[in-house]
Design an enzyme around this catalytic site. Structure first.
Site, PDB file in Angstrom:
ATOM      1  CG  HIS B 266      -1.866   0.949   1.269  1.00  0.00           C
ATOM      2  ND1 HIS B 266      -3.276   1.051   1.088  1.00  0.00           N
ATOM      3  CD2 HIS B 266      -1.600   2.471   1.772  1.00  0.00           C
ATOM      4  CE1 HIS B 266      -3.825   2.280   1.226  1.00  0.00           C
ATOM      5  NE2 HIS B 266      -2.751   3.012   1.733  1.00  0.00           N
ATOM      6  CD  GLU B 267       1.552   3.499   3.785  1.00  0.00           C
ATOM      7  OE1 GLU B 267       1.530   4.602   3.091  1.00  0.00           O
ATOM      8  OE2 GLU B 267       0.307   3.100   4.593  1.00  0.00           O
ATOM      9  CG  HIS B 270       0.255   6.252  -0.552  1.00  0.00           C
ATOM     10  ND1 HIS B 270      -0.949   7.072  -1.258  1.00  0.00           N
ATOM     11  CD2 HIS B 270      -0.310   5.608   0.357  1.00  0.00           C
ATOM     12  CE1 HIS B 270      -1.894   6.732  -0.481  1.00  0.00           C
ATOM     13  NE2 HIS B 270      -1.703   6.005   0.590  1.00  0.00           N
ATOM     14  CD  GLU B 296      -5.921   5.573   0.403  1.00  0.00           C
ATOM     15  OE1 GLU B 296      -4.788   6.274   0.592  1.00  0.00           O
ATOM     16  OE2 GLU B 296      -5.968   4.410   1.229  1.00  0.00           O
TER      17      GLU B 296
END
Lengths: 501, 501
Positions: B266-267, B270, B296
């Site tokens: 997830h990160e 980003h 997101e």
């Protein structure tokens, strides 16, 4: 509170915010930041340095400082407030001579220079760094010239920034004393060096185990983890954002036990000083250690006088053996104490023993004098460096990385800084002689009770931050100004005993 | 270059230095800083925020922005420059309505609030944090009122900061669609949940092993370690100082395999966005991701569409099994894929599966509406929170820590932020549907070749930074504005297949 002094406080508070951010940017660059960030970080450092400059160098501050320097106003200030005004005047004078634009360019250059230096060191190529060093020297000369009084030497002005009053006249005599006493002593020691076996030091010491033990050591000495953090970097160092945020680093070599061990003790000594500054001084020009010499006196005191003593290791050595059961199984406390004090001329300052260390400093002091007198050109530095290592220590670097490129200080334009390492060692010996008369130092160490030692230093030195100049503070504590004889006596006694000379 | 635009650049450069320092102070507080530093850091943040405010809110910038908004000048600007002017105008308008002193107090409050919140969460006592939250809401209301046009709702203004154009009208309809489709789907899924056994997830997974694998995963996805670093913090997050210094964190639970694994993916999603912004935009208001929703969309795309797919794990699962040979010995790839997609209503948003996740957001969205309409008092929040969790997800928090105190967002006054999580998931599904038509996504994943996927996203989205508003960018890329139907179809298809509904 004096009304003019009260009007100064908002400027100090604003300045402190910038200094905190700049210290953090620098810490982050050394410990964590990605390589591609460096040129952007340098720009930010340039901008923030210039903005901080404008906060202090402005008519309002100039006016307030002028008013506060009248005898009437000065009298109404407390001792701490007087020191704050005095230190701020010094900074004001230094900065206001420099045009803001040049100050920004210089700050940006310093931030960039760290990266250039590190790359040059990695490749062991002084040429790649020579131009940058040349520029740093030029800026330093120019800035010093801006504020020099007629006939004042540039190098004396630089020295004054790290240790007030320690001019080349004072230092020449100091280093001459050291040289005269230490060179023959080192010769005698080297002749008997086979007697000490420290092969235990080159074993297999996993980094995470070292890290854990070093962390324990820092806490044992009194490092306050609520006010500080420990990280890793290429070279160990200490930085203080303020007395509630003090940071130290270490570097772990898996084939060397002592390196990180004594770095941990050394940096903790620095940290205890910064953590011990009185809260009333936080965020003011007096809110940090007095000088680099006084700073170094604390790190050296812990590293050498305390950390290399038999008393200190008496309660700790069993724990060290438990930590490395295989590597240290056949090593006795006596072997270990002899080993950690063994003196051997070498190439690298930060790995030097207590006895040969001051000669590394002497070399740098002489080179800095030659740089600023114009006697030695930048391009000649590697050669001069190697000649001096050969002359004083009988060793010759094989490449730039283990010679002229070993220290980062000049890449930060910290010219005049090195002598404070020797000054600090001498002050440490002076304080140690005094402290041993005042408190049962050896008993505390053997009991594993380090609190009274830290408290003694806090009460007599740390809490004052930069309120008292070095000689004034030394006199206040020990009754005597700086006196290198204690240092020479300490080294002579210690090594005469250790080597049965 | 347009001369007025050129005159703006030094202001942008100065502002960027402050934003870099403020981002670093915040990162440092979350990852490393000692606890006792927090009140001093808050003060520094207050000072630097106020100084940054004065750089942008001044007559010169106002004048330049006015000149640049004339049709003639605007025409002479490139698309990127127009975007920079538009974004700066927005920031200028927002800031200039707020008195500088209040802005500083607010910035200081936000920095302090993080600490107050963390302590309250540790003790699971909402009361200890209620006053601070009340103040944050007051400031937020007041600041919004300063710039609100007649009749404009405060909450719409807040939403606009995270996702332009996504008013409560748009979001009410979006969330209603989600609720209608998902609530019955979740019921059906829960009824068949015994079919999936994910007991493998609660084994013994040492933090350092997890850390190593997650680091590998980030690199596998395209994280550039020259431009970024990875650290640990209480909750995983991403921060960008600029596109050459992008930082992500993770948190390792030794009894949970998936948590850190999917946080890493997830990160990294980003981070790839921020790292991919074009260098021509660095340090400008367009130099970061467009909006929180677009941001997101990238993290969710990687975490869910990519990271929870069978194709992604086909080449990776053997390596995961090698990493945890004992724990995963009897787990097949099919077991693992079913496990990481299993949907179970729970209490904690960041641990929620893909299917129930939007309901966690719906709850926060409804509560924020109630806070800013005045319908719900701060003191009533824990009760309202628990009621809604019971209504929508059929679960009830046993204490504040696993209820109202689980998210840090409000402690940073990030009201209006939560909806972007759901918007982002929907955009991710829309992009996924489009991308699967354009490139052989599944083949790339099975081959372990993530480069073309990252390049596709960079070329179509990342490089533009904040140049195009969300809907404009989506139309430019996919030919269609925001359309949540893709998301609903994606979830329905995926879970119908997984659970054989």
């Amino acid at each position: 509170m004096n009304k003019y002094f009260a009007q100064l406080l908002p400027y100090l508070e604003r300045n402190q915010a910038y200094q905190t951010a700049l210290a953090l940017l620098s810490w982050d660059t050394e410990t964590l930041a990605p390589v591609a960030a460096s040129e952007y970080t340098a720009k930010s450092v340039g901008v923030l340095s210039e903005e901080a400059y404008h906060i202090l160098v402005c008519e309002e501050v100039e006016d307030l400082l002028k008013k506060l320097s009248s005898p009437k106003e000065l009298e109404s200030l407390s001792v701490s407030e007087q020191a704050i005004v005095r230190l701020l005047q010094k900074t004001y004078h230094k900065l206001s001579c420099i045009p803001a634009k040049e100050y920004r360019e210089f700050s940006e250059l310093c931030a960039t220079a760290q990266t250039v230096y590190c790359r040059a060191k990695q490749n062991s190529k002084f040429e790649d760094y020579a131009d940058t060093l040349e520029k740093l020297i030029e800026y330093t000369k120019r800035f010093a010239a801006y504020r020099a009084k007629k006939g004042e030497s540039v190098y004396n002005l630089l020295l004054d920034e790290y240790e007030e009053g320690f001019t080349t006249e004072v230092l020449d005599s100091f280093f001459e004393k050291l040289r005269t006493a230490l060179v023959p002593l080192i010769k005698k020691v080297v002749a008997k060096n086979d007697a000490i076996d420290k092969s235990y030091n080159s074993g297999d010491f996993p980094a995470d185990i070292q890290s854990g033990f070093c962390r324990f050591l820092s806490g044992y000495l009194g490092f306050d983890f609520n006010r500080g953090v420990i990280a890793e970097s290429e070279h160990p160092f200490t930085t203080s954002l303020h007395n509630h945020d003090v940071r130290i680093t270490n570097h772990f070599y898996e084939d060397n036990l002592e390196s990180a061990l004594f770095s941990a003790i050394h940096e903790t000594g620095h940290a205890l000083y910064e953590m011990g500054v009185d809260d009333a001084l936080t965020g003011t020009p007096a809110g940090s250690a007095m000088s680099m010499g006084m700073h170094e006196s604390q790190s050296r005191f812990y590293e050498n006088m305390i950390g290399r003593s038999r008393d200190f290791w008496t309660p700790l050595f069993p724990k060290l053996k438990e930590t490395y059961p295989d590597e240290l199984s056949s090593v006795s406390l006596d072997d270990f104490i002899a080993g950690i004090n063994k003196a051997e001329p070498g190439l690298i300052r930060i790995e030097a023993d207590e006895l040969t260390y001051p000669l590394h400093i002497l070399i740098r002091y002489e080179l800095e004098k030659e740089i600023f007198s114009g006697e030695c050109k930048v391009s000649e530095l590697p050669k001069r460096w190697n000649e001096k290592y050969n002359d004083y220590l009988g060793v010759t670097p094989e490449n730039d990385a283990e010679g002229i490129l070993q220290d980062i200080h000049w890449a930060g334009a910290s010219f005049g800084y090195f002598p404070s390492y020797a000054i600090g060692s001498a002050i440490a010996a002076q304080l140690y002689a005094y402290m041993a008369q005042q408190i049962p130092l050896a008993d505390y160490l053997r009991e594993g009770n380090l609190v009274p030692i830290r408290e003694f230093l806090r009460d007599h030195i740390h809490k004052y931050g930069a309120v008292y100049p070095t000689n004034e503070l030394l006199k206040k504590v020990t009754g005597e100004e700086f006196n290198p004889d204690y240092y020479i006596r300490y080294l002579t006694d210690k090594y005469t005993t250790l080597y049965h000379l």
